[in-house]
Scaffold this motif. Structure first.
Motif, PDB file in Angstrom:
ATOM      1  N   PRO A   7       0.806  -1.217   0.000  1.00 46.01           N
ATOM      2  CA  PRO A   7       0.000   0.000   0.000  1.00 46.01           C
ATOM      3  C   PRO A   7       0.835   1.261   0.000  1.00 46.01           C
ATOM      4  CG  PRO A   7       0.114  -0.856   2.198  1.00 46.01           C
ATOM      5  CD  PRO A   7       1.003  -1.709   1.340  1.00 46.01           C
ATOM      6  N   ARG A 503      -2.161  -8.766   5.012  1.00 53.07           N
ATOM      7  CA  ARG A 503      -3.465  -8.582   4.403  1.00 53.07           C
ATOM      8  C   ARG A 503      -4.387  -7.908   5.409  1.00 53.07           C
ATOM      9  NH1 ARG A 503      -6.083 -14.712   4.368  1.00 53.07           N
ATOM     10  NH2 ARG A 503      -5.873 -15.092   6.614  1.00 53.07           N
ATOM     11  N   LEU A 510      -7.554  -6.650   1.178  1.00 50.94           N
ATOM     12  CA  LEU A 510      -6.329  -6.111   0.605  1.00 50.94           C
ATOM     13  C   LEU A 510      -5.146  -6.982   0.972  1.00 50.94           C
ATOM     14  CD1 LEU A 510      -6.739  -2.339   1.566  1.00 50.94           C
ATOM     15  CD2 LEU A 510      -7.235  -3.364  -0.654  1.00 50.94           C
ATOM     16  N   TYR A 512      -0.810  -6.487   0.858  1.00 50.62           N
ATOM     17  CA  TYR A 512       0.142  -5.403   0.701  1.00 50.62           C
ATOM     18  C   TYR A 512       1.547  -5.866   1.058  1.00 50.62           C
ATOM     19  CZ  TYR A 512      -0.237  -5.107   5.786  1.00 50.62           C
ATOM     20  OH  TYR A 512      -0.220  -5.404   7.118  1.00 50.62           O
ATOM     21  N   LEU A 558       0.078  -2.979  -3.710  1.00 54.22           N
ATOM     22  CA  LEU A 558      -1.199  -3.247  -3.073  1.00 54.22           C
ATOM     23  C   LEU A 558      -2.120  -3.905  -4.084  1.00 54.22           C
ATOM     24  CD1 LEU A 558      -3.302  -2.630  -0.719  1.00 54.22           C
ATOM     25  CD2 LEU A 558      -3.776  -0.519  -1.964  1.00 54.22           C
ATOM     26  N   GLY A 560      -6.288  -5.588  -4.249  1.00 51.62           N
ATOM     27  CA  GLY A 560      -7.509  -5.731  -3.485  1.00 51.62           C
ATOM     28  C   GLY A 560      -8.685  -6.079  -4.359  1.00 51.62           C
TER      29      GLY A 560
END
Length: 726
Positions: A7, A503, A510, A512, A558, A560
């Motif tokens: 992220p 996550r 998400l 990351y 990231l 998602g």
């Protein structure tokens, strides 16, 4: 397995606060995931380094023409298209400053073999990829020489595959065809695949063709063991890289016949065969062994002709003076044994390599190197070099992982090897040799921050040994301007890295990963009188360990799932790559051939390394309106960079939009048709694939963008096709 993703900084901070409040949870059983042979061991939570993985399914769905279109979604990677589907890979800014065919500073490993191709390029059949794994940081602790900044590990498809046919067409005469037959016969599974890619190319003389025949046969001898036989035969042809000289020509006539690449008309014949044996032993141990033989026979022309045998200037862009015939054989054996013992997991391995590099050059035409009446004539057919380098590598490596607590796993890697080089010049009856004993290591830790996140950190090393030409330049060519230096030490790199991965299940699911890194290169080998021009001061030019560079930055990724229809992948790199030592750069101004020139001396300390953009972001949005449809929009943005070591020539950044789409038609349980299309650079953005400059190429006494070699992007490019699997 999905690739690691990361992220933005604020999201990392939020995730950190979330996982810090969670209760620690015991991890899965400890085991060693590292291997240099194949990818049968997946990425685990206790891994202390930044690793990204792209599955073969992702590669197939991308319908990419080259590996660059796949790797650009991984933070920290930059690639240069070398023509067609052949690219050169860089990680974290290492070796972006070089361009004369050196190794890339990245270990490129195909089916367990670190493949060295003469010009540092990667030639791989994209339709035969099972997975692509990228290990960042010094990776010599696993792969040995040249893993200064990491490794790209490509594993080809295993035995059991569906039958498949595929056809594509696209811009500039691009065509592709593929057919694969697969089957299973009791305990045997296998496939054989033939494919062809070709294009007329956008630039003048930039057409290429690549034909592949690949196959694998896997025998499951019993429930604990299997044996895999793989082979590949490839024939590749390509001509120019498409460069032009000067910004004016790049803007007005980027496809022109004007300008000459130093080397052209590559004819490459690649072959490989390998046999892997895998067996699960008692007490949770595993034994994995591979024997292999890879061959590369490359023929090409080089050195544009400037004068004929009478000293008259030559302007024909197809006139070259040198024919090159290069053949290498890489063969060897690897064996890895891994096991567990309570809180300890271990790996012990050996790596034996026996490589041979044969090189032969000869004159294609009668010519002179200068217009002087006293300059000697070089005659067509004369063999100018014929030599063989034998390289023997004897290495042992291992890994220990220790579960110190339920949350903390410590990792230590060590590799010890001897590399022996033996050079034989058949024209001069000259023999030279040098050996290097090298130790590489990694120390790392992974701390579980609850059940969904990990904090990881490591320190790792990489190295590259000097070439025979750097060690013995004056002995090999007594008439040249560079002296020998057999005392040269290997180049070294030291990587420090810390990051977080995990996550977030609440709200939008998400995954990351974020990493801060620093790579210090020491003992960087540089010519003492300047890398590109030698002053006429009488000083002795030779290679010394006097250079250095540092790359540091931040990598974020990231991915998602917004809802059942929408998902995304985001990757971002912040990179700062500078010289920490490079005191002997010489800029040539004026006409080097006419003798009316001067050389200016510079110290590059603190300068940015060329072709290292500070920012690179890649966003892919995936939309599935219904089960048969998949549409992906990609936004790729790159900031500006310098094209030269002096940091005078600034190249602007760019943002591209790419679009992919596919539609599946299922017929029963066993037949699937897929229609697909891809558009790269949807809005036809003008930008340069790559720009290089190091001297006053047009001889006007100034150093500016008119002296640069530029490869102009072809603009909007489309492909479309279909495949059927059954």
């Amino acid at each position: 397995m999905h690739r690691s993703v990361i992220p933005v900084a604020t999201m990392v901070a939020g995730a950190w606060a979330l996982v810090a409040a969670a209760e620690p949870t015991a991890l899965d059983a400890l085991r060693i995931e590292s291997t240099t042979i194949d990818d049968r061991f997946g990425q685990r939570r206790d891994e202390p380094s930044s690793i990204a993985v792209i599955s073969g399914e992702e590669v197939d769905r991308s319908h990419a023409e080259n590996l660059q279109q796949i790797l650009q979604a991984i933070p920290g990677i930059t690639t240069e298209i070398q023509g067609g589907d052949s690219i050169k890979i860089h990680i974290r800014g290492v070796e972006n400053q070089r361009y004369m065919g050196e190794k890339p500073g990245v270990a490129v490993v195909i089916d367990g073999v670190p493949v060295f191709e003469r010009t540092g390029r990667v030639n791989i059949d994209l339709d035969d990829i099972e997975s692509v794994r990228v290990i960042k940081g010094g990776a010599s602790y696993l792969f040995g020489e040249d893993a200064l900044s990491g490794a790209v590990i490509i594993t080809t498809k295993r035995g059991a595959q569906k039958n498949k046919v595929e056809a594509e067409a696209g811009s500039f005469g691009y065509r592709k065809g593929l057919a694969r037959a697969a089957g299973q016969w009791g305990d045997l599974v296998g496939h054989i695949q033939a494919s062809t890619r070709q294009s007329d190319g956008y630039w003048h003389d930039s057409g290429y063709r690549a034909d592949y025949l690949t196959g694998k046969l896997q025998w499951f001898a019993d429930e604990q063991s299997d044996l895999t036989l793989g082979f590949e035969r490839s024939q590749r042809e390509k001509d120019s890289h498409g460069t032009v000289t000067g910004i004016t020509q790049a803007r007005n006539d980027p496809r022109s016949v004007e300008g000459q690449d130093y080397a052209r008309r590559y004819d490459v014949d690649l072959g490989k065969v390998f046999l892997n044996y895998n067996r699960d032993l008692a007490s949770g141990m595993n034994w994995l062994t591979s024997i292999y033989r890879f061959t590369d026979h490359t023929r090409f022309i080089s050195a544009p002709q400037r004068f004929d045998a009478r000293g008259r200037a030559i302007s024909d862009p197809n006139a070259y003076t040198t024919g090159n015939d290069y053949e290498q054989v890489q063969q060897g054996l690897k064996s890895e044994l891994r096991g567990t013992a309570g809180r300890l997991a271990w790996l012990g391995a050996i790596d034996l390599r026996f490589n041979t590099y044969d090189n032969r050059t000869f004159n294609l035409v009668d010519y002179k190197t200068s217009p002087s009446p006293r300059a000697p004539v070089r005659y067509a057919g004369e063999v100018t070099s014929q030599d063989t380098t034998d390289e023997t590598v004897t290495a042992a490596y291992g890994e220990l992982r220790y579960r110190a607590t339920d949350a903390l796993t410590l990792t230590a890697n060590l590799r010890q090897e001897r590399i022996a080089l033996n050079y034989d010049d058949q024209l001069r009856n000259l023999g030279l040799d040098r050996s290097f004993d090298q130790t590489s290591w990694r120390l790392g830790a992974n701390h579980a921050l609850g059940k969904d996140a990990d904090l990881f950190a490591n320190v790792s090393t990489g190295f590259r040994i000097p070439t025979i030409q750097q060690l013995f330049a004056g002995t090999i060519d007594p008439q040249g301007s560079t002296a020998s230096n057999p005392a040269l030490a290997p180049e070294r790199s030291l990587t420090k890295e810390i990051g977080v991965r995990g996550r977030i299940a609440a709200g939008i699911p998400l995954r990351y990963e974020a990493a801060l890194f620093q790579i210090d290169r020491n003992d960087y080998i540089v010519a003492t009188a300047g890398q590109y021009a030698v002053p006429e001061t009488g000083e002795v030019n030779r290679y010394e360990n006097v250079g250095g560079a540092r790359s540091r930055g931040l990598e974020l990724a990231l991915n998602g799932i917004v809802n059942p229809q929408w998902s995304f992948d985001l990757a971002y790199t912040l990179l700062d790559a500078k010289y920490t030592s490079h005191a002997n750069f010489n800029l040539l101004l004026g006409d080097r051939w006419g003798g009316n020139y001067l050389i200016e001396h510079y110290d590059l300390l603190g300068n940015s390394i060329p072709r290292t953009p500070r920012h690179h972001a890649n966003l892919r949005m995936h939309y599935r309106p219904s089960e048969p449809w998949l549409v992906t929009a990609e936004l790729d943005t790159v900031s500006g960079y310098y094209a030269d070591e002096l940091n005078r020539l600034r190249i602007g950044g760019y943002t591209l939009v790419n679009l992919f789409g596919s539609y599946e038609i299922r017929r029963g349980r066993s037949m699937t048709w897929t229609l697909f299309a891809r558009i790269d650079n949807l809005f036809a953005r003008d930008y340069f694939n790559t720009v290089r400059a190091s001297y006053d190429a047009n001889g006007d006494g100034k150093f500016d963008l008119e002296d640069a070699s530029l490869t102009v992007n072809p603009g909007r490019v489309w492909t479309a096709g279909f495949n059927a699997q059954f």
